[in-house]
Write a protein that holds these residues in place. Structure first.
Motif, PDB file in Angstrom:
ATOM      1  N   ALA A  78       0.824  -1.209   0.000  1.00  0.00           N
ATOM      2  CA  ALA A  78       0.000   0.000   0.000  1.00  0.00           C
ATOM      3  C   ALA A  78       0.858   1.259   0.000  1.00  0.00           C
ATOM      4  O   ALA A  78       0.480   2.272  -0.604  1.00  0.00           O
ATOM      5  N   ARG A  79       2.018   1.224   0.662  1.00  0.00           N
ATOM      6  CA  ARG A  79       2.888   2.402   0.676  1.00  0.00           C
ATOM      7  C   ARG A  79       3.387   2.718  -0.732  1.00  0.00           C
ATOM      8  O   ARG A  79       3.400   3.875  -1.154  1.00  0.00           O
ATOM      9  N   GLY A  80       3.799   1.683  -1.466  1.00  0.00           N
ATOM     10  CA  GLY A  80       4.238   1.917  -2.840  1.00  0.00           C
ATOM     11  C   GLY A  80       3.118   2.444  -3.722  1.00  0.00           C
ATOM     12  O   GLY A  80       3.312   3.369  -4.516  1.00  0.00           O
ATOM     13  N   ALA A  81       1.928   1.867  -3.571  1.00  0.00           N
ATOM     14  CA  ALA A  81       0.788   2.293  -4.391  1.00  0.00           C
ATOM     15  C   ALA A  81       0.377   3.722  -4.057  1.00  0.00           C
ATOM     16  O   ALA A  81       0.063   4.524  -4.955  1.00  0.00           O
ATOM     17  N   SER A  82       0.368   4.082  -2.778  1.00  0.00           N
ATOM     18  CA  SER A  82      -0.042   5.432  -2.382  1.00  0.00           C
ATOM     19  C   SER A  82       0.929   6.475  -2.904  1.00  0.00           C
ATOM     20  O   SER A  82       0.525   7.545  -3.381  1.00  0.00           O
ATOM     21  N   GLU A 124       8.928  13.273  -4.895  1.00  0.00           N
ATOM     22  CA  GLU A 124       9.277  13.274  -3.474  1.00  0.00           C
ATOM     23  C   GLU A 124       8.100  13.742  -2.627  1.00  0.00           C
ATOM     24  O   GLU A 124       7.837  13.187  -1.558  1.00  0.00           O
ATOM     25  N   ALA A 125       7.394  14.761  -3.097  1.00  0.00           N
ATOM     26  CA  ALA A 125       6.217  15.229  -2.364  1.00  0.00           C
ATOM     27  C   ALA A 125       5.132  14.158  -2.360  1.00  0.00           C
ATOM     28  O   ALA A 125       4.349  14.059  -1.403  1.00  0.00           O
ATOM     29  N   GLY A 126       5.087  13.331  -3.407  1.00  0.00           N
ATOM     30  CA  GLY A 126       4.096  12.264  -3.484  1.00  0.00           C
ATOM     31  C   GLY A 126       4.315  11.168  -2.459  1.00  0.00           C
ATOM     32  O   GLY A 126       3.410  10.355  -2.211  1.00  0.00           O
ATOM     33  N   ARG A 127       5.499  11.140  -1.837  1.00  0.00           N
ATOM     34  CA  ARG A 127       5.757  10.147  -0.799  1.00  0.00           C
ATOM     35  C   ARG A 127       5.229  10.591   0.559  1.00  0.00           C
ATOM     36  O   ARG A 127       5.381   9.876   1.553  1.00  0.00           O
ATOM     37  N   ALA A 128       4.628  11.770   0.602  1.00  0.00           N
ATOM     38  CA  ALA A 128       4.103  12.278   1.866  1.00  0.00           C
ATOM     39  C   ALA A 128       3.082  11.341   2.512  1.00  0.00           C
ATOM     40  O   ALA A 128       3.142  11.113   3.733  1.00  0.00           O
ATOM     41  N   PRO A 129       2.095  10.785   1.771  1.00  0.00           N
ATOM     42  CA  PRO A 129       1.128   9.888   2.430  1.00  0.00           C
ATOM     43  C   PRO A 129       1.792   8.716   3.134  1.00  0.00           C
ATOM     44  O   PRO A 129       1.411   8.349   4.252  1.00  0.00           O
ATOM     45  N   GLU A 130       2.804   8.135   2.498  1.00  0.00           N
ATOM     46  CA  GLU A 130       3.515   7.018   3.119  1.00  0.00           C
ATOM     47  C   GLU A 130       4.210   7.455   4.405  1.00  0.00           C
ATOM     48  O   GLU A 130       4.119   6.776   5.439  1.00  0.00           O
ATOM     49  N   SER A 131       4.896   8.614   4.350  1.00  0.00           N
ATOM     50  CA  SER A 131       5.635   9.081   5.527  1.00  0.00           C
ATOM     51  C   SER A 131       4.700   9.479   6.657  1.00  0.00           C
ATOM     52  O   SER A 131       4.925   9.130   7.822  1.00  0.00           O
ATOM     53  N   VAL A 132       3.644  10.238   6.325  1.00  0.00           N
ATOM     54  CA  VAL A 132       2.714  10.693   7.358  1.00  0.00           C
ATOM     55  C   VAL A 132       1.995   9.510   7.994  1.00  0.00           C
ATOM     56  O   VAL A 132       1.898   9.405   9.223  1.00  0.00           O
ATOM     57  N   THR A 133       1.493   8.606   7.159  1.00  0.00           N
ATOM     58  CA  THR A 133       0.763   7.449   7.686  1.00  0.00           C
ATOM     59  C   THR A 133       1.680   6.562   8.516  1.00  0.00           C
ATOM     60  O   THR A 133       1.287   6.070   9.581  1.00  0.00           O
ATOM     61  N   GLY A 134       2.916   6.384   8.046  1.00  0.00           N
ATOM     62  CA  GLY A 134       3.856   5.555   8.792  1.00  0.00           C
ATOM     63  C   GLY A 134       4.202   6.141  10.144  1.00  0.00           C
ATOM     64  O   GLY A 134       4.280   5.421  11.149  1.00  0.00           O
ATOM     65  N   ALA A 135       4.418   7.479  10.168  1.00  0.00           N
ATOM     66  CA  ALA A 135       4.749   8.118  11.446  1.00  0.00           C
ATOM     67  C   ALA A 135       3.565   8.072  12.410  1.00  0.00           C
ATOM     68  O   ALA A 135       3.732   7.796  13.607  1.00  0.00           O
ATOM     69  N   LEU A 136       2.360   8.353  11.888  1.00  0.00           N
ATOM     70  CA  LEU A 136       1.181   8.316  12.758  1.00  0.00           C
ATOM     71  C   LEU A 136       0.883   6.907  13.246  1.00  0.00           C
ATOM     72  O   LEU A 136       0.389   6.703  14.369  1.00  0.00           O
ATOM     73  N   ALA A 137       1.184   5.906  12.403  1.00  0.00           N
ATOM     74  CA  ALA A 137       0.917   4.526  12.802  1.00  0.00           C
ATOM     75  C   ALA A 137       1.739   4.131  14.021  1.00  0.00           C
ATOM     76  O   ALA A 137       1.307   3.296  14.830  1.00  0.00           O
ATOM     77  N   LEU A 138       2.926   4.735  14.168  1.00  0.00           N
ATOM     78  CA  LEU A 138       3.767   4.403  15.319  1.00  0.00           C
ATOM     79  C   LEU A 138       3.184   4.934  16.619  1.00  0.00           C
ATOM     80  O   LEU A 138       3.605   4.508  17.704  1.00  0.00           O
ATOM     81  N   LEU A 139       2.234   5.866  16.511  1.00  0.00           N
ATOM     82  CA  LEU A 139       1.585   6.350  17.731  1.00  0.00           C
ATOM     83  C   LEU A 139       0.656   5.288  18.320  1.00  0.00           C
ATOM     84  O   LEU A 139       0.404   5.296  19.529  1.00  0.00           O
ATOM     85  N   VAL A 140       0.149   4.403  17.464  1.00  0.00           N
ATOM     86  CA  VAL A 140      -0.791   3.393  17.953  1.00  0.00           C
ATOM     87  C   VAL A 140      -0.137   2.472  18.979  1.00  0.00           C
ATOM     88  O   VAL A 140      -0.667   2.314  20.093  1.00  0.00           O
ATOM     89  N   PRO A 141       1.014   1.836  18.684  1.00  0.00           N
ATOM     90  CA  PRO A 141       1.630   0.998  19.715  1.00  0.00           C
ATOM     91  C   PRO A 141       2.111   1.800  20.926  1.00  0.00           C
ATOM     92  O   PRO A 141       2.103   1.296  22.046  1.00  0.00           O
ATOM     93  N   THR A 142       2.490   3.075  20.674  1.00  0.00           N
ATOM     94  CA  THR A 142       2.941   3.888  21.808  1.00  0.00           C
ATOM     95  C   THR A 142       1.793   4.161  22.777  1.00  0.00           C
ATOM     96  O   THR A 142       1.926   3.975  23.995  1.00  0.00           O
ATOM     97  N   VAL A 143       0.667   4.597  22.234  1.00  0.00           N
ATOM     98  CA  VAL A 143      -0.499   4.859  23.084  1.00  0.00           C
ATOM     99  C   VAL A 143      -0.991   3.563  23.723  1.00  0.00           C
ATOM    100  O   VAL A 143      -1.333   3.512  24.918  1.00  0.00           O
ATOM    101  N   GLY A 144      -1.011   2.491  22.945  1.00  0.00           N
ATOM    102  CA  GLY A 144      -1.445   1.206  23.491  1.00  0.00           C
ATOM    103  C   GLY A 144      -0.539   0.735  24.602  1.00  0.00           C
ATOM    104  O   GLY A 144      -1.013   0.171  25.611  1.00  0.00           O
ATOM    105  N   ALA A 145       0.775   0.937  24.425  1.00  0.00           N
ATOM    106  CA  ALA A 145       1.717   0.538  25.473  1.00  0.00           C
ATOM    107  C   ALA A 145       1.485   1.331  26.758  1.00  0.00           C
ATOM    108  O   ALA A 145       1.565   0.783  27.868  1.00  0.00           O
ATOM    109  N   LEU A 146       1.202   2.623  26.606  1.00  0.00           N
ATOM    110  CA  LEU A 146       0.932   3.438  27.797  1.00  0.00           C
ATOM    111  C   LEU A 146      -0.317   2.942  28.523  1.00  0.00           C
ATOM    112  O   LEU A 146      -0.341   2.852  29.762  1.00  0.00           O
ATOM    113  N   VAL A 147      -1.362   2.617  27.760  1.00  0.00           N
ATOM    114  CA  VAL A 147      -2.593   2.107  28.375  1.00  0.00           C
ATOM    115  C   VAL A 147      -2.331   0.772  29.072  1.00  0.00           C
ATOM    116  O   VAL A 147      -2.763   0.534  30.217  1.00  0.00           O
ATOM    117  N   ALA A 148      -1.614  -0.116  28.385  1.00  0.00           N
ATOM    118  CA  ALA A 148      -1.340  -1.439  28.962  1.00  0.00           C
ATOM    119  C   ALA A 148      -0.501  -1.331  30.223  1.00  0.00           C
ATOM    120  O   ALA A 148      -0.772  -2.025  31.231  1.00  0.00           O
TER     121      ALA A 148
END
Length: 602
Positions: A78-82, A124-148
């Protein structure tokens, strides 16, 4: 960077379904990573206590691992396609905008710079969705770890929060520094591309002069600055990586130390301590966002450069149409009739000319053909050093524009054809200001031929009939431009592919002339469009222009004496000022006018 950031967010929002796929796979993968430590902890406790449900927890661990692998695989796809979707969409948007801006884009940016921004930077600007989504996705395990960790023991949560705050500070500084450095790197790339395009355009001159080595050094001159920016990027990555690399183990040790104390106090089990250690690793996963942050920084810098292109104002068109016929300008566009205003206008026009040029004060409409279509008026026009108080080209007349190099001839032609807009004043065609005309109406009314035409179209016939609906006019237009003979000798005549058609400079110009003849219904503008023709062909084309049967007005930027002598009237320019507007034989009395053609024996 605000415009660039807006472009980045726009790329993320309009990247089709792929950001959603990225988000789903990232969240599902993060959920699996959060569930795995808990399942592993229960498995460990089961083995320690020899519980019967241990096998079930072990199976759950295997299922979770498989799910994480599948999510990661789908995420990579999906990152390549986006990125491909966003880059393609952005390139198309930039291309449409630059073409809508017209020649002003070339005047603002060199051609190589335009290609770099519309190509490499858009990608290069077209790679923004991959970078933004990837960075935001790392918040999920971080927030989950804090809750756990909070559910296991709040003291562990406080320890992890302190470590995450330090990691966020490192990432923030890295984003700012990398965006600035990447912008400098991309700027040098554009400079090298601009120099390379210039060198390729003058390849024959360089080869003839034997200056290939010197030109190579000129093109590659900015490489030292490119290397310096590259080294800065490397140092920024290394510095942030070291800082994050030091923080992560410290966070893990701190969580294990606090967890060990809680275990000794009997407040935690061994399985809970293992789970806490794993959650500490997941919580510090933000440190792995350096790659995504670096990609986002490059995307921001590239988007800023692309945004500068998109900020160029496009050419605006109106909705008006030209009148069916036009003998004289409509009353609302003139202060009085032409006959009454001629002496006063002529006096203004020739204020800078000598007494020998005083005779041309004939009525501007004196050379009008039947029907009177194609009347061109310039009123108080100023543009880049060119100043024309009042100038009228009679409908159906032939007007030559002469002057020394740099006098403003090509600029005057561009203004009349609306390839450029004046800084002040108005240019009218048949009484209608050019900016008020409908786009299709304007381009249907005016044909333009250039000194070095770019031939667009799959075949020779399409190159000539470009922008016209009536392709039956193509052979007639080619005949008028003295191009029909050599075109019919091609393997497939007018159907010969342009890629398979080697053309000399004169043949290319004749096809460009034919394209202009096939297009403009009211006005033909020729900007030095016969400079590569031999004397005989140039005379034939000139005769075709002066004997033009469709009654179109013709404005010809001329360098040859014969072209000026065949015109009905001549506009004589000097340093952006009109020194005379009269028949050639009358202007010829002025020695300064004769000096314009000094050395021309054609």
């Amino acid at each position: 960077m605000r415009a660039g950031d807006r472009l980045v967010m726009d790329a993320v929002r309009k990247s089709g379904p792929w950001p959603v796929v990225l988000a789903v796979t990232a969240i599902a993968g993060a959920a699996g990573e959060l569930a795995l430590p808990y399942a592993a902890g229960r498995t460990v406790d089961g083995f320690v206590s020899a519980r019967p449900e241990t096998t079930s927890w072990l199976t759950a661990c295997a299922v979770i691992v498989v799910g994480i692998i599948l999510c990661e695989s789908a995420g990579v796809w999906a990152r390549g396609a986006s990125s491909a979707y966003a880059a393609a969409r952005l390139r198309l948007s930039v291309l449409r905008h630059v073409l809508g801006v017209g020649p002003a884009a070339i005047r603002r940016f060199p051609e190589g710079e335009l290609v770099t921004r519309a190509g490499l930077n858009a990608e290069e600007a077209g790679r923004a969705p991959e970078s933004v989504t990837g960075a935001l996705a790392l918040l999920v395990p971080t927030v989950g770890a804090l809750v756990a960790l909070t559910l296991i023991d709040p003291a562990l949560t406080a320890t992890l929060v302190a470590g995450i705050a330090l990691i966020l500070l490192v990432l923030r500084a890295f984003l700012r520094a990398t965006t600035t450095i990447a912008g400098g790197y991309q700027e040098v790339q554009g400079e090298i591309a601009a120099r390379l395009v210039d060198a390729l355009g003058g390849a024959r001159t360089i080869a003839a002069a034997g200056t290939a080595d010197r030109e190579t050094r000129r093109v590659l001159g900015p490489l030292d600055r490119l290397r310096a920016h590259g080294m800065e990027l490397w140092r920024a990555n290394a510095s942030a990586g070291i800082q994050a690399g030091l923080i992560v183990p410290l966070v893990e040790v701190a969580v294990l130390a606090v967890g060990g104390l809680r275990l000794a106090a009997g407040d935690l089990t061994i399985g809970e301590l293992y789970a806490a250690a794993r959650y500490a690793v997941l919580g510090a996963a933000l440190s792995t966002a350096l790659g995504h942050i670096g990609g986002l920084a490059r995307a921001r810098a590239a988007a800023g450069r692309v945004a500068e292109l998109l900020a160029l104002p496009p050419t605006r068109y109106g909705t008006r149409h030209l009148p069916a016929s036009h003998a004289t300008p409509a009353p609302h566009t003139a202060s009085a009739s032409h006959a009454a205003s001629v002496p006063q206008a002529a006096s203004t026009l020739h204020a800078a000319s000598t007494p020998h040029a005083a005779a041309p004060h004939a009525a501007p409409g004196a050379d009008a053909r039947p029907g009177g279509r194609g009347v061109v008026e310039l009123r108080a026009v100023t543009a880049a050093g060119l100043a024309v108080d009042e100038l009228v080209l009679a409908g159906g007349s032939v007007t030559a524009v002469v002057g020394r190099s740099g006098s403003g001839k090509s600029l005057l032609a561009a203004l009349v054809a609306r390839l450029a807009d004046p800084a002040g004043g108005t240019v009218l065609l048949d009484g209608v200001p050019l900016p008020e005309l409908d786009r299709a109406e304007l381009r249907r009314a005016i044909g333009y031929a250039f000194e070095r035409p770019v031939l667009v179209g799959d075949t020779v016939g399409e190159a000539i009939g470009l922008g016209t609906d009536d392709h039956g006019t193509v052979p007639a237009a080619a005949t008028a431009a003295c191009a029909d003979g050599f075109i019919r000798r091609l393997p497939d005549g007018y159907a010969t592919p342009m890629a398979d058609t080697p053309l000399s400079g004169g043949e290319r110009q004749r096809i460009g002339l034919a394209r202009a003849f096939a297009q403009g219904e009211r006005l033909l503008v020729l900007d030095d469009a016969t400079s590569s023709l031999d004397t005989v062909t140039e005379r034939q084309v000139g005769n075709a222009l002066t004997a033009e049967s469709r009654g179109r007005t013709r404005l010809i930027v001329a360098h040859r004496l014969t072209t000026a002598s065949r015109a009905d009237r001549v506009v004589w320019l000097e340093d952006g000022t009109v020194l005379g507007h009269a028949p050639h034989h009358e202007l010829w009395r002025d020695p300064r006018y004769r000096a314009v053609f000094q050395g021309d024996v054609s």
